[in-house]
Design a protein around this motif. Sequence first.
Motif, PDB file in Angstrom:
ATOM      1  N   THR A 272       0.826  -1.219   0.000  1.00 11.16           N
ATOM      2  CA  THR A 272       0.000   0.000   0.000  1.00 11.16           C
ATOM      3  C   THR A 272       0.855   1.261   0.000  1.00 11.16           C
ATOM      4  OG1 THR A 272      -0.080  -0.025   2.421  1.00 11.16           O
ATOM      5  CG2 THR A 272      -1.841  -1.169   1.240  1.00 11.16           C
ATOM      6  N   ASN A 273       2.137   1.113   0.211  1.00  8.01           N
ATOM      7  CA  ASN A 273       3.034   2.273   0.241  1.00  8.01           C
ATOM      8  C   ASN A 273       4.222   1.995  -0.665  1.00  8.01           C
ATOM      9  OD1 ASN A 273       4.136   4.711   0.917  1.00  8.01           O
ATOM     10  ND2 ASN A 273       5.111   3.960   2.799  1.00  8.01           N
ATOM     11  N   SER A 274       3.912   1.650  -1.912  1.00  9.10           N
ATOM     12  CA  SER A 274       4.967   1.286  -2.843  1.00  9.10           C
ATOM     13  C   SER A 274       5.329   2.414  -3.790  1.00  9.10           C
ATOM     14  CB  SER A 274       4.535   0.067  -3.660  1.00  9.10           C
ATOM     15  OG  SER A 274       3.335   0.367  -4.365  1.00  9.10           O
ATOM     16  N   CYS A 275       4.761   3.619  -3.589  1.00 10.33           N
ATOM     17  CA  CYS A 275       5.081   4.745  -4.455  1.00 10.33           C
ATOM     18  C   CYS A 275       6.526   5.185  -4.217  1.00 10.33           C
ATOM     19  CB  CYS A 275       4.147   5.918  -4.180  1.00 10.33           C
ATOM     20  SG  CYS A 275       2.415   5.557  -4.572  1.00 10.33           S
ATOM     21  N   PRO A 276       7.207   5.566  -5.288  1.00  9.37           N
ATOM     22  CA  PRO A 276       8.586   6.027  -5.111  1.00  9.37           C
ATOM     23  C   PRO A 276       8.632   7.280  -4.230  1.00  9.37           C
ATOM     24  CG  PRO A 276       8.090   5.625  -7.428  1.00  9.37           C
ATOM     25  CD  PRO A 276       6.795   5.552  -6.688  1.00  9.37           C
ATOM     26  N   GLN A 277       9.648   7.383  -3.429  1.00  8.80           N
ATOM     27  CA  GLN A 277       9.838   8.542  -2.562  1.00  8.80           C
ATOM     28  C   GLN A 277      10.839   9.481  -3.211  1.00  8.80           C
ATOM     29  OE1 GLN A 277      11.230   7.590   1.331  1.00  8.80           O
ATOM     30  NE2 GLN A 277      11.368   9.720   2.008  1.00  8.80           N
ATOM     31  N   ILE A 278      10.422  10.748  -3.359  1.00 10.13           N
ATOM     32  CA  ILE A 278      11.280  11.732  -4.003  1.00 10.13           C
ATOM     33  C   ILE A 278      12.297  12.254  -2.987  1.00 10.13           C
ATOM     34  CG2 ILE A 278      11.369  13.969  -5.165  1.00 10.13           C
ATOM     35  CD1 ILE A 278       8.615  13.462  -6.243  1.00 10.13           C
ATOM     36  N   GLN A 279      13.555  12.224  -3.371  1.00 11.71           N
ATOM     37  CA  GLN A 279      14.622  12.779  -2.552  1.00 11.71           C
ATOM     38  C   GLN A 279      15.411  13.796  -3.365  1.00 11.71           C
ATOM     39  OE1 GLN A 279      16.671   9.133  -1.163  1.00 11.71           O
ATOM     40  NE2 GLN A 279      15.991   9.710   0.891  1.00 11.71           N
ATOM     41  N   LYS A 280      15.953  14.762  -2.671  1.00  8.06           N
ATOM     42  CA  LYS A 280      16.721  15.814  -3.318  1.00  8.06           C
ATOM     43  C   LYS A 280      18.209  15.543  -3.118  1.00  8.06           C
ATOM     44  CE  LYS A 280      13.098  19.245  -2.430  1.00  8.06           C
ATOM     45  NZ  LYS A 280      12.759  20.519  -1.744  1.00  8.06           N
ATOM     46  N   LEU A 281      18.909  15.348  -4.228  1.00  6.87           N
ATOM     47  CA  LEU A 281      20.352  15.119  -4.187  1.00  6.87           C
ATOM     48  C   LEU A 281      21.051  16.428  -4.524  1.00  6.87           C
ATOM     49  CD1 LEU A 281      22.687  13.141  -3.831  1.00  6.87           C
ATOM     50  CD2 LEU A 281      22.519  12.621  -6.281  1.00  6.87           C
ATOM     51  N   TRP A 282      21.753  17.006  -3.532  1.00  6.66           N
ATOM     52  CA  TRP A 282      22.358  18.325  -3.684  1.00  6.66           C
ATOM     53  C   TRP A 282      23.765  18.213  -4.254  1.00  6.66           C
ATOM     54  CZ3 TRP A 282      19.736  22.833  -2.793  1.00  6.66           C
ATOM     55  CH2 TRP A 282      18.509  22.711  -2.140  1.00  6.66           C
ATOM     56  N   SER A 283      24.127  19.206  -5.071  1.00 10.05           N
ATOM     57  CA  SER A 283      25.456  19.222  -5.680  1.00 10.05           C
ATOM     58  C   SER A 283      25.812  20.657  -6.069  1.00 10.05           C
ATOM     59  CB  SER A 283      25.504  18.314  -6.917  1.00 10.05           C
ATOM     60  OG  SER A 283      24.614  18.808  -7.916  1.00 10.05           O
ATOM     61  N   ILE A 284      27.074  20.856  -6.388  1.00 12.11           N
ATOM     62  CA  ILE A 284      27.560  22.124  -6.929  1.00 12.11           C
ATOM     63  C   ILE A 284      28.118  21.837  -8.310  1.00 12.11           C
ATOM     64  CG2 ILE A 284      29.323  23.930  -6.712  1.00 12.11           C
ATOM     65  CD1 ILE A 284      29.035  23.760  -3.711  1.00 12.11           C
ATOM     66  N   PRO A 307      20.433  28.045 -24.021  1.00 16.34           N
ATOM     67  CA  PRO A 307      20.548  26.664 -23.544  1.00 16.34           C
ATOM     68  C   PRO A 307      21.882  26.441 -22.862  1.00 16.34           C
ATOM     69  CG  PRO A 307      20.893  26.767 -25.920  1.00 16.34           C
ATOM     70  CD  PRO A 307      20.492  28.141 -25.492  1.00 16.34           C
ATOM     71  N   GLY A 308      21.863  25.616 -21.844  1.00 15.00           N
ATOM     72  CA  GLY A 308      23.096  25.299 -21.125  1.00 15.00           C
ATOM     73  C   GLY A 308      22.998  23.947 -20.452  1.00 15.00           C
ATOM     74  N   ASP A 309      24.126  23.375 -20.169  1.00 13.72           N
ATOM     75  CA  ASP A 309      24.190  22.091 -19.480  1.00 13.72           C
ATOM     76  C   ASP A 309      24.783  22.308 -18.093  1.00 13.72           C
ATOM     77  OD1 ASP A 309      23.887  19.439 -18.999  1.00 13.72           O
ATOM     78  OD2 ASP A 309      25.156  18.741 -20.649  1.00 13.72           O
ATOM     79  N   TYR A 310      24.776  21.262 -17.296  1.00 13.14           N
ATOM     80  CA  TYR A 310      25.233  21.320 -15.906  1.00 13.14           C
ATOM     81  C   TYR A 310      26.401  20.359 -15.745  1.00 13.14           C
ATOM     82  CZ  TYR A 310      24.923  21.058 -10.767  1.00 13.14           C
ATOM     83  OH  TYR A 310      25.179  21.096  -9.415  1.00 13.14           O
ATOM     84  N   GLU A 311      27.557  20.902 -15.432  1.00 16.70           N
ATOM     85  CA  GLU A 311      28.735  20.075 -15.180  1.00 16.70           C
ATOM     86  C   GLU A 311      28.895  19.925 -13.668  1.00 16.70           C
ATOM     87  OE1 GLU A 311      33.561  19.952 -16.042  1.00 16.70           O
ATOM     88  OE2 GLU A 311      32.376  21.698 -16.613  1.00 16.70           O
ATOM     89  N   GLN A 312      28.553  18.770 -13.160  1.00 12.06           N
ATOM     90  CA  GLN A 312      28.581  18.550 -11.715  1.00 12.06           C
ATOM     91  C   GLN A 312      30.025  18.418 -11.245  1.00 12.06           C
ATOM     92  OE1 GLN A 312      25.457  16.067 -10.104  1.00 12.06           O
ATOM     93  NE2 GLN A 312      26.889  15.087  -8.704  1.00 12.06           N
ATOM     94  N   LEU A 313      30.380  19.231 -10.243  1.00 10.15           N
ATOM     95  CA  LEU A 313      31.741  19.248  -9.721  1.00 10.15           C
ATOM     96  C   LEU A 313      31.865  18.607  -8.347  1.00 10.15           C
ATOM     97  CD1 LEU A 313      32.672  22.915 -10.704  1.00 10.15           C
ATOM     98  CD2 LEU A 313      33.157  20.823 -11.990  1.00 10.15           C
ATOM     99  N   LEU A 314      30.786  18.660  -7.564  1.00  6.23           N
ATOM    100  CA  LEU A 314      30.836  18.122  -6.207  1.00  6.23           C
ATOM    101  C   LEU A 314      29.454  17.634  -5.814  1.00  6.23           C
ATOM    102  CD1 LEU A 314      32.436  17.747  -3.509  1.00  6.23           C
ATOM    103  CD2 LEU A 314      31.581  20.009  -2.849  1.00  6.23           C
ATOM    104  N   THR A 315      29.362  16.382  -5.385  1.00  9.77           N
ATOM    105  CA  THR A 315      28.109  15.840  -4.849  1.00  9.77           C
ATOM    106  C   THR A 315      28.116  16.028  -3.341  1.00  9.77           C
ATOM    107  OG1 THR A 315      27.988  14.200  -6.622  1.00  9.77           O
ATOM    108  CG2 THR A 315      26.652  13.800  -4.652  1.00  9.77           C
ATOM    109  N   ILE A 316      27.059  16.659  -2.823  1.00  8.08           N
ATOM    110  CA  ILE A 316      26.999  16.992  -1.402  1.00  8.08           C
ATOM    111  C   ILE A 316      26.238  15.935  -0.613  1.00  8.08           C
ATOM    112  CG2 ILE A 316      26.199  18.704   0.279  1.00  8.08           C
ATOM    113  CD1 ILE A 316      26.607  20.808  -1.932  1.00  8.08           C
ATOM    114  N   GLY A 317      25.088  15.500  -1.128  1.00  5.76           N
ATOM    115  CA  GLY A 317      24.278  14.519  -0.422  1.00  5.76           C
ATOM    116  C   GLY A 317      22.816  14.936  -0.411  1.00  5.76           C
ATOM    117  N   PHE A 318      22.031  14.274   0.419  1.00  7.39           N
ATOM    118  CA  PHE A 318      20.585  14.500   0.442  1.00  7.39           C
ATOM    119  C   PHE A 318      20.165  15.588   1.432  1.00  7.39           C
ATOM    120  CE2 PHE A 318      20.956  10.115  -1.143  1.00  7.39           C
ATOM    121  CZ  PHE A 318      20.235  10.245  -2.326  1.00  7.39           C
ATOM    122  N   GLU A 319      21.100  16.180   2.117  1.00  9.54           N
ATOM    123  CA  GLU A 319      20.780  17.258   3.049  1.00  9.54           C
ATOM    124  C   GLU A 319      21.262  18.582   2.469  1.00  9.54           C
ATOM    125  OE1 GLU A 319      21.669  18.637   7.682  1.00  9.54           O
ATOM    126  OE2 GLU A 319      22.227  16.633   6.978  1.00  9.54           O
TER     127      GLU A 319
END
Length: 357
Positions: A272-284, A307-319
């Motif tokens: 009954t609770n199988s819906c995906p949970q949205i999480q925010k992954l923070w980065s610079i 138009p522009g793209d995003y070059e991820q340099l650092l993954t911070i985490g979910f907080e």
Amino acid sequence: MATRRWFLGPLPAGPGETPLPDDLEPGVQPCEDPSWSPPTGRPGDSPQAEPEDIQGQLPEASTSTPFPEPLAPGPGPAPPRLPLDTMFSPISEQLRYLLKKADDFQSYLFYRDRVQKEQLAKAMPTFLQMCEPYFLYLEAAARSVPPIYGALQELIRKGLLEISQQLTLRLEQLVLMYASFGFVNLEETDPLSISCFFCGRFSISPSHEVSIFRYCAPAAYTASRFPQYLYKKMRWNLEATPESSSQGQDSRVDYYFLCYRDTWEDTGKSPTNSCPQIQKLWSIGRWVPLGPAEDDLYSWILSPQPPGDYEQLLTIGFEEPSHMLATDLLVQILTGQAGTARPPSAAGPAAWAAQES
């Protein structure tokens, strides 16, 4: 640091209307962004208020509460150090003044029935402009290289940045409140919106300055929503100014962002609770322009957002990192203290010096 006078004369109120107090100055400050800036020009500049839209006169708070002078080293015995409480007293007094003004601007919303909507719409850009010199002082004194407070730099740095963060979050809250009543627009494709505001500037080398902007509400990375599910919360403009000895070189501006990407994780706790949970992954990451061509002025005019793209340099985490920590992390990236693979423009002052020589 003295604050210049922002206002010249009162704005006449219509019949049956209650004028706002003498704290308001019109003039909308578009928030510069790579979305609206062609490749040349200084992205952090703010337009001046029009002289015919001026109301009241704001007291020069910094006249009675001057900022402390930096402790510059000099010949001979070092002068006696002031206690930290004494050094921070005028800065804290200025903060209390601006926070009190924020409360006043919030109270204007209670009289919105008797005040012109245009007056309330002009109030917020005015107040944000009024805070800019204070942000400039806080960030430059805390972060600029070389340090200006000697052995006390780290203690003073922490205190100044906490003050800067406190005022930033209060302004963000105030802008969101004005937007909820429809007095300001947060849509960054509108050049008159307040999608973000200026939070200070500091130098990381003699030829490199960083300007800080904070988005009042998370905004899609581009108007076309590409890359998908990517939203920006802060922006830093890194401006590289050629050395005086360099001939024929123009200033260059790179854009860095604090973003989060919506990710889905299947909790699988129960059927009954199988819906995906949205999480925010923070980065610079860094803005990577995809067009139009720099010399194609016609395409720039027709394009609602380049138009522009995003070059991820650092993954911070979910907080989400704090306002202060996010800029600390960016400085580590720019000075080569975080991450491994970076483009030459983000390799740090040593690489910049090598490129400029």
